[in-house]
Design a protein around this motif. Structure first.
Motif, mmCIF file in Angstrom:
data_model
loop_
_atom_site.group_PDB
_atom_site.id
_atom_site.type_symbol
_atom_site.label_atom_id
_atom_site.label_comp_id
_atom_site.label_asym_id
_atom_site.label_seq_id
_atom_site.Cartn_x
_atom_site.Cartn_y
_atom_site.Cartn_z
ATOM 1 N N ASP A 126 0.861 -1.261 -0.032
ATOM 2 C CA ASP A 126 -0.170 -0.127 -0.034
ATOM 3 C C ASP A 126 0.956 1.148 -0.031
ATOM 4 O OD1 ASP A 126 -2.164 -1.444 -0.119
ATOM 5 O OD2 ASP A 126 -2.515 -1.288 2.325
ATOM 6 N N GLU A 127 2.040 1.108 0.756
ATOM 7 C CA GLU A 127 2.975 2.255 0.795
ATOM 8 C C GLU A 127 3.528 2.641 -0.490
ATOM 9 O OE1 GLU A 127 6.617 3.963 3.572
ATOM 10 O OE2 GLU A 127 5.151 2.669 4.273
ATOM 11 N N VAL A 128 4.165 1.477 -1.103
ATOM 12 C CA VAL A 128 5.104 1.941 -2.304
ATOM 13 C C VAL A 128 4.559 1.430 -3.630
ATOM 14 C CG1 VAL A 128 6.949 2.075 -0.788
ATOM 15 C CG2 VAL A 128 6.471 -0.130 -1.990
ATOM 16 N N VAL A 172 7.922 -2.779 -5.016
ATOM 17 C CA VAL A 172 8.039 -4.007 -4.043
ATOM 18 C C VAL A 172 8.646 -5.161 -4.642
ATOM 19 C CG1 VAL A 172 7.001 -5.851 -2.525
ATOM 20 C CG2 VAL A 172 6.454 -3.427 -2.228
ATOM 21 N N ARG A 173 8.043 -5.590 -5.740
ATOM 22 C CA ARG A 173 8.694 -6.872 -6.508
ATOM 23 C C ARG A 173 9.982 -6.606 -7.205
ATOM 24 N NH1 ARG A 173 4.038 -10.803 -8.437
ATOM 25 N NH2 ARG A 173 5.726 -11.822 -9.353
ATOM 26 N N PHE A 174 10.090 -5.483 -7.812
ATOM 27 C CA PHE A 174 11.534 -5.100 -8.455
ATOM 28 C C PHE A 174 12.663 -5.105 -7.417
ATOM 29 C CE2 PHE A 174 14.683 -2.912 -10.604
ATOM 30 C CZ PHE A 174 14.567 -3.274 -12.123
ATOM 31 N N LEU A 182 12.322 2.029 1.487
ATOM 32 C CA LEU A 182 10.905 2.615 1.186
ATOM 33 C C LEU A 182 10.688 4.065 0.758
ATOM 34 C CD1 LEU A 182 9.224 1.370 4.469
ATOM 35 C CD2 LEU A 182 8.937 0.340 2.277
ATOM 36 N N ASN A 183 11.748 4.889 0.942
ATOM 37 C CA ASN A 183 11.940 6.224 0.237
ATOM 38 C C ASN A 183 12.052 6.168 -1.100
ATOM 39 O OD1 ASN A 183 13.096 6.614 3.283
ATOM 40 N ND2 ASN A 183 11.605 8.151 2.939
#
Length: 561
Positions: free
Chosen positions: A402-404, A409-411, A426-427
């Motif tokens: 939800d955040e990124v 996420v997968r890459f 995350l940034n």
């Protein structure tokens, strides 16, 4: 694949030299065809001459690797894909692909469409990939995102390599833990209706249980409070499983993961397979009873030092008992040729036990591969993130997605091999900029889509029937073609290593190579319609390569950004 064609050409050239009497007869060792590290050394290189020299010396012949290399090179047919060969160093044979052949590949790529890059390594062999398989007692921890991305992308790669793949989630719904989960759910459910019901001492205290209880209350009201607690918990067990599995499916779905089958552990007990296989092992002397428990004699096999309990002294089977029956079901009942289990590195100690059980079941241990992956550390603002901002406890897979976003996420979780730990920034993952590697690759794909639309508006339509590829002579154009032709080898490498992380780097390299071409070459020039058509077709070939790479990784290929 091109590497196979080059290998065949070298083998034929060596045989021709022997037939001509220029080389004596000898058993040629396995030929390696490699890509040189320096571009000026050709598209491929082989050390066959040095291998041949060693074989000749062993047979009592004098040998000079460079002279042997020259003899073999003289018999290489410089037509079709091979343009020329050169001798380098102590006897390397460097092979350069023909420019005209390279140019012609653009049209072949465009016509192949979504099948571009596929290779037939598997010949339809049936493989199963089992991944995530988190206990159905709550949301998936964010570390499960790596397991999911790895397993799912690996399944995609195997399909592109000609294997028939089944994706499976193993649901641990038998045993005491799931009974404790149902009892915890009852307590949270009763609390919603004002009852002072305590959570079991060894229950699940996470706040997510309140959400599950609310779903139960919304569907069934307070009817479970009008029966005994024991009856209510018994009736809640299958209902709670439905709730948590629906939640898991939704959460994993955010990451783009869909399974062909959710296999329930309880089914192995319902059909009696667990006890049937234990009796089979007992009959062949692999089961013993001591200290009130039942043991699998794993120490008879492989490198296992200790035997393993399969039935506890209280009569309850262990997870390992289920694992034995589960893998018997995979290989013998369902007949998979090979099985890949994706596990976290904390399960490393279990690997040798699985090797032992494969041997005990009379199965080739090489048919089962355990892919272990390292841990994931979340980083935000330079600091490790350990707790959920929303809940104050565990961080779930869904929260990170939800955040990124699922693509980021997968890459990011596929940029390194499984054995390596990952620091997930995350940034950076949340940035929609060229600094974010997934955005860079996706933007390159979107750029081409926009370019094709603009070209059509300018009167230059993409036409796969046209072939002006002989006009593609600029070094930047040839560089794109060369990079595209690496995709088959990248897929082969990912299958060989059982890791798709190389594809994230290949996708980035392909995007960089294409953007270099876009910088150096004007795609649509009204004064050069034939060249414009050729370059537009090259752009489409590059788009197909980027889209295929992203698709293998389970990442979207947007048409605009």
């Amino acid at each position: 694949m091109m590497r196979d064609q080059i290998k065949l050409a070298i083998e034929q050239a060596t045989a021709a030299a022997q037939a001509a009497g220029q080389l004596p007869a000898f058993d040629l060792p396995a030929i390696e065809i490699l890509r040189p590290k320096q571009a000026g050394h050709g598209d491929y290189s082989t050390n066959v001459a040095m291998l041949a020299a060693a074989a000749l010396r062993k047979a009592g012949h004098t040998s000079n690797p460079r002279a042997i290399a020259q003899i073999i090179a003289d018999h290489v047919s410089a037509d079709g894909p091979i343009g020329r060969v050169e001798i380098a160093g102590p006897g390397f044979i460097n092979i350069f692909l023909a420019e005209r052949w390279l140019q012609q590949q653009v049209n072949h790529i465009v016509r192949a469409g979504n099948d571009f890059g596929n290779v037939n390594l598997g010949n339809g062999a049936r493989w199963q990939v089992e991944y995530v398989s988190a206990n159905p007692t709550g949301p998936v921890h964010y570390g499960g995102a790596r397991n999911g991305a790895l397993g799912d992308a690996l399944a995609n790669v195997l399909e592109a390599a000609g294997y028939v793949v089944q994706r499976e989630f193993y649901v641990n719904d038998a045993g005491n833990q799931f009974s404790i989960f149902a009892a915890t759910l009852y307590a949270r459910y009763a609390q919603l209706f004002g009852h002072d019901e305590a959570i079991p001492e060894d229950g699940y205290a996470g706040e997510y249980m309140i959400g599950y209880a609310q779903m139960l209350a919304d569907q069934h009201g307070d009817r479970f409070l009008h029966m005994s607690k024991a009856d209510a918990v018994a009736e809640l067990k299958p209902l709670s499983e439905e709730i948590v599995l629906a939640s898991l499916q939704a959460e994993l779905g955010k990451l783009g993961i869909q399974y062909d089958r959710w296999f329930r552990e309880q089914a192995l007990y319902d059909n009696g397979l667990v006890y049937e296989i234990l009796e089979k092992l007992r009959a062949q002397g692999d089961i013993a009873e001591r200290d009130g428990a039942v043991w699998f004699l794993a120490s008879k096999y492989s490198q296992v030092d200790k035997d393993v309990v399969v039935i506890r002294s209280n009569g309850m089977p262990t997870y390992f008992a289920s694992d034995i029956a589960y893998h018997y079901d995979k290989f013998v009942v369902r007949g998979f040729d090979r099985v890949i289990n994706v596990w976290g590195v904390d399960h490393q100690g279990h690997v040798s036990r699985m090797t032992a059980i494969m041997q005990a079941l009379g199965l080739d241990p090489a048919r089962l591969t355990i892919v272990l992956h390292g841990l994931v550390k979340l980083i935000r603002d330079g600091q490790e993130v350990k707790l959920s901002k929303r809940r104050g406890n565990l961080i779930t897979l869904g929260e990170v997605v939800d955040e990124v976003g699922a693509d980021a996420v997968r890459f990011n979780l596929l940029t390194r091999g499984p054995e390596s730990a990952i620091e997930f920034d995350l940034n950076l993952a949340a940035q929609a900029s060229w600094d974010n590697p997934v955005c860079y690759v996706q933007y390159s794909h979107a750029r081409i889509c926009s370019m094709v639309i603009k070209a059509e508006q300018d009167g230059v339509a993409l036409d796969s029937e046209l072939d002006h590829s002989d006009l593609l002579t600029h070094p930047a154009e040839i560089a794109v073609i060369r990079k595209l032709l690496e995709l088959e080898e990248q897929i082969e490498w990912a299958v060989e290593k059982l890791s798709p992380h190389n594809l994230t780097h290949y996708g980035t390299d392909l995007a960089k190579t294409f953007n270099g071409f876009y910088r150096d070459c004007r795609v649509v020039d009204p004064l050069e319609p034939a060249l414009s058509a050729a370059r537009l077709q090259l752009c489409e070939a590059a788009r197909l390569g980027l889209a295929k790479t992203l698709r293998l990784l389970g990442i979207s290929a947007p048409t605009s950004m």
